[in-house]
Scaffold this motif. Structure first.
Motif, PDB file in Angstrom:
ATOM      1  N   SER A  15       5.783 105.191  52.896  1.00  0.00           N
ATOM      2  CA  SER A  15       6.662 103.951  52.221  1.00  0.00           C
ATOM      3  C   SER A  15       7.855 104.505  51.993  1.00  0.00           C
ATOM      4  O   SER A  15       8.321 105.302  50.913  1.00  0.00           O
ATOM      5  N   LEU A  16       9.408 103.124  52.721  1.00  0.00           N
ATOM      6  CA  LEU A  16      10.226 103.310  52.244  1.00  0.00           C
ATOM      7  C   LEU A  16      10.518 101.604  51.757  1.00  0.00           C
ATOM      8  O   LEU A  16      10.736 101.088  52.734  1.00  0.00           O
ATOM      9  N   LYS A  17      11.834 102.117  50.727  1.00  0.00           N
ATOM     10  CA  LYS A  17      11.945 100.565  49.788  1.00  0.00           C
ATOM     11  C   LYS A  17      13.503 100.802  49.702  1.00  0.00           C
ATOM     12  O   LYS A  17      14.124 101.588  49.188  1.00  0.00           O
ATOM     13  N   ALA A  18      14.210 100.183  49.988  1.00  0.00           N
ATOM     14  CA  ALA A  18      15.162  99.605  49.890  1.00  0.00           C
ATOM     15  C   ALA A  18      16.001  98.513  49.589  1.00  0.00           C
ATOM     16  O   ALA A  18      15.763  97.530  50.260  1.00  0.00           O
ATOM     17  N   THR A  19      16.239  98.786  48.409  1.00  0.00           N
ATOM     18  CA  THR A  19      16.881  97.294  48.037  1.00  0.00           C
ATOM     19  C   THR A  19      17.745  96.545  48.128  1.00  0.00           C
ATOM     20  O   THR A  19      18.114  95.619  48.107  1.00  0.00           O
ATOM     21  N   ASN A  20      19.373  97.301  48.335  1.00  0.00           N
ATOM     22  CA  ASN A  20      19.917  96.954  48.764  1.00  0.00           C
ATOM     23  C   ASN A  20      20.995  97.753  49.833  1.00  0.00           C
ATOM     24  O   ASN A  20      22.263  97.865  50.035  1.00  0.00           O
ATOM     25  N   GLY A  21      19.956  97.742  51.015  1.00  0.00           N
ATOM     26  CA  GLY A  21      20.936  98.260  51.813  1.00  0.00           C
ATOM     27  C   GLY A  21      20.088  98.769  53.605  1.00  0.00           C
ATOM     28  O   GLY A  21      19.100  97.712  53.030  1.00  0.00           O
ATOM     29  N   ASN A  22      19.914  98.954  54.451  1.00  0.00           N
ATOM     30  CA  ASN A  22      19.015  99.186  55.075  1.00  0.00           C
ATOM     31  C   ASN A  22      18.379 100.492  55.820  1.00  0.00           C
ATOM     32  O   ASN A  22      18.610 101.519  54.540  1.00  0.00           O
ATOM     33  N   ILE A  23      17.286 100.228  56.317  1.00  0.00           N
ATOM     34  CA  ILE A  23      16.889 101.513  56.384  1.00  0.00           C
ATOM     35  C   ILE A  23      16.828 101.902  57.428  1.00  0.00           C
ATOM     36  O   ILE A  23      16.315 101.210  58.903  1.00  0.00           O
ATOM     37  N   THR A  24      16.779 103.354  58.086  1.00  0.00           N
ATOM     38  CA  THR A  24      17.331 103.911  59.510  1.00  0.00           C
ATOM     39  C   THR A  24      16.763 105.182  59.749  1.00  0.00           C
ATOM     40  O   THR A  24      17.615 105.529  58.653  1.00  0.00           O
ATOM     41  N   ASN A  80      11.951 105.378  47.540  1.00  0.00           N
ATOM     42  CA  ASN A  80      12.601 104.011  46.988  1.00  0.00           C
ATOM     43  C   ASN A  80      13.636 103.790  46.547  1.00  0.00           C
ATOM     44  O   ASN A  80      14.050 105.377  46.647  1.00  0.00           O
ATOM     45  N   SER A  81      14.722 102.955  47.292  1.00  0.00           N
ATOM     46  CA  SER A  81      15.895 103.392  46.550  1.00  0.00           C
ATOM     47  C   SER A  81      16.870 101.735  46.198  1.00  0.00           C
ATOM     48  O   SER A  81      16.417 100.646  46.313  1.00  0.00           O
ATOM     49  N   ALA A  82      17.935 102.407  45.163  1.00  0.00           N
ATOM     50  CA  ALA A  82      18.415 101.044  45.192  1.00  0.00           C
ATOM     51  C   ALA A  82      19.349 100.345  45.977  1.00  0.00           C
ATOM     52  O   ALA A  82      20.026  99.745  46.289  1.00  0.00           O
ATOM     53  N   GLY A  83      19.807 101.877  47.163  1.00  0.00           N
ATOM     54  CA  GLY A  83      20.617 101.778  48.584  1.00  0.00           C
ATOM     55  C   GLY A  83      19.856 101.346  49.563  1.00  0.00           C
ATOM     56  O   GLY A  83      19.250 100.798  49.673  1.00  0.00           O
ATOM     57  N   ALA A  84      20.856 102.460  50.370  1.00  0.00           N
ATOM     58  CA  ALA A  84      19.810 102.357  52.057  1.00  0.00           C
ATOM     59  C   ALA A  84      18.944 103.494  52.058  1.00  0.00           C
ATOM     60  O   ALA A  84      18.982 104.318  50.437  1.00  0.00           O
ATOM     61  N   ILE A  85      18.346 103.802  53.427  1.00  0.00           N
ATOM     62  CA  ILE A  85      17.472 104.973  53.329  1.00  0.00           C
ATOM     63  C   ILE A  85      18.149 105.358  54.673  1.00  0.00           C
ATOM     64  O   ILE A  85      18.074 104.947  55.787  1.00  0.00           O
ATOM     65  N   GLU A  86      18.519 106.485  54.833  1.00  0.00           N
ATOM     66  CA  GLU A  86      18.547 107.220  56.529  1.00  0.00           C
ATOM     67  C   GLU A  86      18.346 108.416  56.588  1.00  0.00           C
ATOM     68  O   GLU A  86      18.794 109.383  55.660  1.00  0.00           O
TER      69      GLU A  86
END
Length: 399
Positions: free
Chosen positions: A45-54, A20-26
């Motif tokens: 499970s990947l969750k990004a609140t304010n960014g992209n998931i890559t 779980n990220s408040a930003g992005a996940i890379e």
């Protein structure tokens, strides 16, 4: 995590991965792996609140070459204010053992505020020798962008024992939807999975592959094929779309373009059944409709074929077949109805009902063509015929 998350390869031997990220996940092109041989795959499970998931590839499958397998792990990606870009996702259950049954394919859920782009999505249940589970449910939502994927599999396959159902497939995008092939077929007594694609403001293009929710060919299955429905504001283009059945009923096909055209000439539209009922095929476009073959014929009742081009032309490059071949007595041909604001140009249309010496023919289906301009056709057949001379009425033909 309050900021962005950047990882390399993560491997858990069957344990879940949750980020779980408040930003992005890379993941920097690296893979996430939760497999543990023939045991259950771990969830990802990947969750990004304010960014992209890559990400790279995501592996949560269960596989064995020597025995039974368990369930594939579920994969869930959510980018609340960004996009999702992933390589392929593999939550399948697969056994090549001489006596190995399989579990269920894992569910795939991808939700993004913007676009979604992936490689293959593979959540099938596949056994080469014993019973199989269900294909996984696949749900993609792109609230303000496009959905673009390669091939997708959510089928259930068992050649010698009972299989499960094909997985339900639902794509929703504000923009365009572009896919390769999709396979949610089943066999035996199970049902094919429904496939629903909805583009709120864009177009749908599936010409890179076949879309199928059929009951597998030559499986002698008694289940029903899944329904297939595409709805778009813009154009719809397809290759083959197949919702055929064996002893059960074919699944319906519905394509609706609210402000564009429909073109299916890269393949056939098929809802036939060898000994059950064919199902309805409905095409509606604001402008032109151009098709290849359309087949809703059946051993029992043929399915209706309805095509509407509100302000355009209808051109059928292939034949339209809704006839009944009466493996059950007194079965009827499906009606064929074409309505165009401009011209209609067709190949052969067959809505008849024919019977062998061992059954009685039912009624032929009506054929109705209505155009704002010219109508050009080839052969029109709505006959009812039987080699025993016991037949129903032919269907009306109205131009």
């Amino acid at each position: 995590v309050l900021g962005n998350v950047s990882t390399q390869r993560i491997e858990t031997n069957g344990g879940a991965i949750a980020i779980n990220s408040a930003g992005a996940i890379e993941t920097n092109g690296q893979d996430l792996v939760t497999i543990n041989g023939a045991n259950n795959g771990g969830d990802i499970s990947l969750k990004a609140t304010n960014g992209n998931i890559t990400t790279g590839n995501l592996f949560s499958y269960s596989r064995s070459d020597s025995g039974n397998t368990a369930n594939g792990g579920n994969i869930s990606l959510e980018a609340a204010n960004g996009s999702i870009t992933s390589s392929s996702l593999y939550p399948y259950s697969y056994s090549t053992s001489d006596s190995g049954s399989t579990g269920n394919g894992g569910a795939i859920s991808l939700k993004a505020a913007n676009g979604i782009t992936t490689g293959d999505l593979y959540s099938s249940s596949y056994s080469t020798s014993s019973s199989a589970g269900n294909g996984g449910v696949i749900n993609l939502e792109a609230n303000n962008g496009n959905v673009t994927i390669s091939d997708l599999s959510a089928f259930s396959y068992s050649p010698v024992d009972s299989g499960g159902n094909g997985g339900t497939i639902i794509f929703t995008a504000n923009g365009n939807i572009t896919t390769g092939g999709m396979n949610s077929e089943a066999g035996d007594t199970s049902n094919g999975g429904d496939i629903t694609l909805t583009s709120k403001t864009g177009a749908i293009d599936t010409t890179k592959g076949t879309i199928t929710s059929q009951i597998r060919d030559n499986s002698d299955g008694t289940g029903n094929a899944g329904a297939i429905a595409f709805s778009a504001q813009g154009d719809i283009q397809t290759a083959t779309v197949n919702a055929s059945a064996e002893k059960g009923n074919g699944g319906s096909i519905k394509l609706i373009s609210k402000n564009g055209t429909i073109n299916t000439t890269a393949g056939d539209l098929v809802t036939d059944s060898r000994s059950g009922d064919g199902s309805a095929i409905f095409l509606s476009a604001f402008n032109n409709v151009t098709t290849g073959r359309i087949i809703s014929e059946a051993g029992s009742n043929g399915g209706d074929i309805i095509i509407s081009a509100v302000h355009g032309n209808i051109a059928t490059i292939g034949d339209l077949l809704s006839d009944s071949q009466n493996t059950r007595s007194r079965s009827t041909g499906g009606a064929i109805t074409l309505s165009a604001g401009a011209n209609i140009n067709t190949q052969n249309l067959n809505s008849g009902s024919s019977a062998s010496a061992f059954s009685t023919a039912g009624k032929g289906g009506a054929i109705t063509l209505s155009a704002g301009a010219d109508i050009i056709t080839q052969n029109l057949n709505s006959l009812s015929s039987s080699v025993t001379d016991i037949a129903g009425a032919g269907g009306a033909i109205i131009l």
